[in-house]
Design an enzyme around this catalytic site. Sequence first.
Site, short mmCIF file in Angstrom:
data_model
loop_
_atom_site.label_atom_id
_atom_site.label_comp_id
_atom_site.label_asym_id
_atom_site.label_seq_id
_atom_site.Cartn_x
_atom_site.Cartn_y
_atom_site.Cartn_z
N GLY A 205 0.65 -1.45 0.18
CA GLY A 205 0.45 0.02 -0.03
C GLY A 205 0.68 1.32 0.50
O GLY A 205 2.12 0.94 -0.18
N ASN A 206 0.39 2.16 0.57
CA ASN A 206 1.30 3.43 0.93
C ASN A 206 2.18 3.33 1.84
O ASN A 206 1.47 3.07 3.55
CB ASN A 206 0.05 4.76 0.70
N VAL A 209 0.33 4.57 5.69
CA VAL A 209 -0.13 3.76 6.53
C VAL A 209 0.57 2.22 7.14
O VAL A 209 0.84 1.67 7.67
CB VAL A 209 -1.11 2.46 5.70
N GLY A 210 1.61 2.35 5.85
CA GLY A 210 3.05 1.75 6.31
C GLY A 210 3.53 2.42 7.66
O GLY A 210 4.38 0.75 8.23
N GLU A 227 5.64 -3.72 0.84
CA GLU A 227 5.50 -3.17 -0.06
C GLU A 227 4.90 -1.93 -0.93
O GLU A 227 3.45 -1.78 -0.39
CB GLU A 227 5.00 -4.20 -1.20
N CYS A 261 1.01 0.07 -8.69
CA CYS A 261 2.22 0.65 -8.12
C CYS A 261 3.99 1.43 -8.95
O CYS A 261 4.72 2.38 -8.38
CB CYS A 261 2.18 0.31 -6.62
#
Length: 473
Positions: A205-206, A209-210, A227, A261
């Site tokens: 994800g982004n 949020v990572g 990732e 992505c």
Amino acid sequence: MNDLATSALRPDTAAPDLAHVARAVAGARRAFDLGTTRPRAWRLAQLDGLARLLTEREDAILEALAADLGKPRLEGYSTEIAYTATEVADAKAHLGRWMKARRVATPLVLQPGRSYVHTQPLGVVLVIAPWNYPFGLSVGPLVGALCAGNAAVLKPSEVAPATSALIAAELGRYLDADAVRVVEGGVPETTELLRQRFDHIFYTGNGTVGQIVMTAAAKHLTPVTLELGGKSPAIVDRSADLAVTARRICWGKFINAGQTCVAPDYVLAHADIHDALVNELTATVRAFYGDAPQKSPDYARIVNARHHKRLAALLGAGKIAAGGELDEADRYIAPTILTEVEPGSAVMADEIFGPILPVLRVGSMDEAVSFVNGRPKPLALYVFAEDGAVQDDVILRTSSGGASVNHTFMHLANHELPFGGVGASGMGAYHGQASYDCFSHHRSVLVKSTRLDAPVVYPPYGETQKKLIRYLL
């Protein structure tokens, strides 16, 4: 899933009816603790189950992808079903070799003895999947988790509800439902999952949020694979074949309506070919999708109204050379080429994640390299040049998670190449053996013989022993 960033794991995000989340994790833990997932036969059975799922439920998967993202059938098949099927087949073909203990050299001082590295499953892993490739990026990481002998909890993205529902309904029919659990839901369910103890967390994800995922994992000292994304550049040298370059950039950018992505986020074009490249890109968009791309059966849609609004706001950042049309009700944004874009504009600030392609003019490859190196490290980098020296120079002087020369994101198609980010674009890698390694502990083992037990290593230490030890070490 992006909405998790606003929750910041507040205590009040968990609700009393979330007890099923902890039960799912506990159930997977029981299966692992019983040793169910360790045998090679179990691992192969799960890979066989995934292969059957991909074959038997192909139409249902494609229908779910169309409902969530307007994804064309061929695009859904090639990028999510066929790609995952090759990952499964590769794991099945090589699992025996991956599981085999690897002998390593044993130094003289440790003789007689032998040394080897043995892989072990980590335990119970959490896979948090994104919405842009909601099936492939849910099941793909599971391939590595299961072939490495782990139990798993999968959280599909609620932003792709049709695919999430399909995964929840079907996965247990093809896999060991005790060891592989699916938890559907949004921010509360994800937040509750992140309160549980896992042995590894795999998040796609982004970066915002990572950070939340990594913070939650730190409470249990849980390792993570992140990732993430980033603004992946396409650098076009004046030696590039412009017709081929334009086709490959447009294909990589506009597949899945730019919601990829590793899509080329922007182009840095040498001033000598900038205008000619823009013309080729514009002509390619027309060749791919016709004069009315909204009617094209080969063009996807933006996932929801919120993302449509976000992308629409970026269209004023430059001059529109092609596209620019919008239809909010249809979640449609035309494949768009922007020129005369300022480096400090909004469209150049964050990952676009949509069908908008800024093309910036640079005076040299040195300027292009400096531009890229002055920004956070991207997930992918693309260089287009017929000049081999330029290819090598750009690859050597830049850093990115992965790279392709004279193509976009095709490095993902080789399962022998690990896929992952660096810096702000992520940590850890998977695909092929890298997936197996990602979800395995590499345990070092030394086996010593008792036939020779040299007294020199034991106290009391005399002068002769000291000299010998210093010599041996």
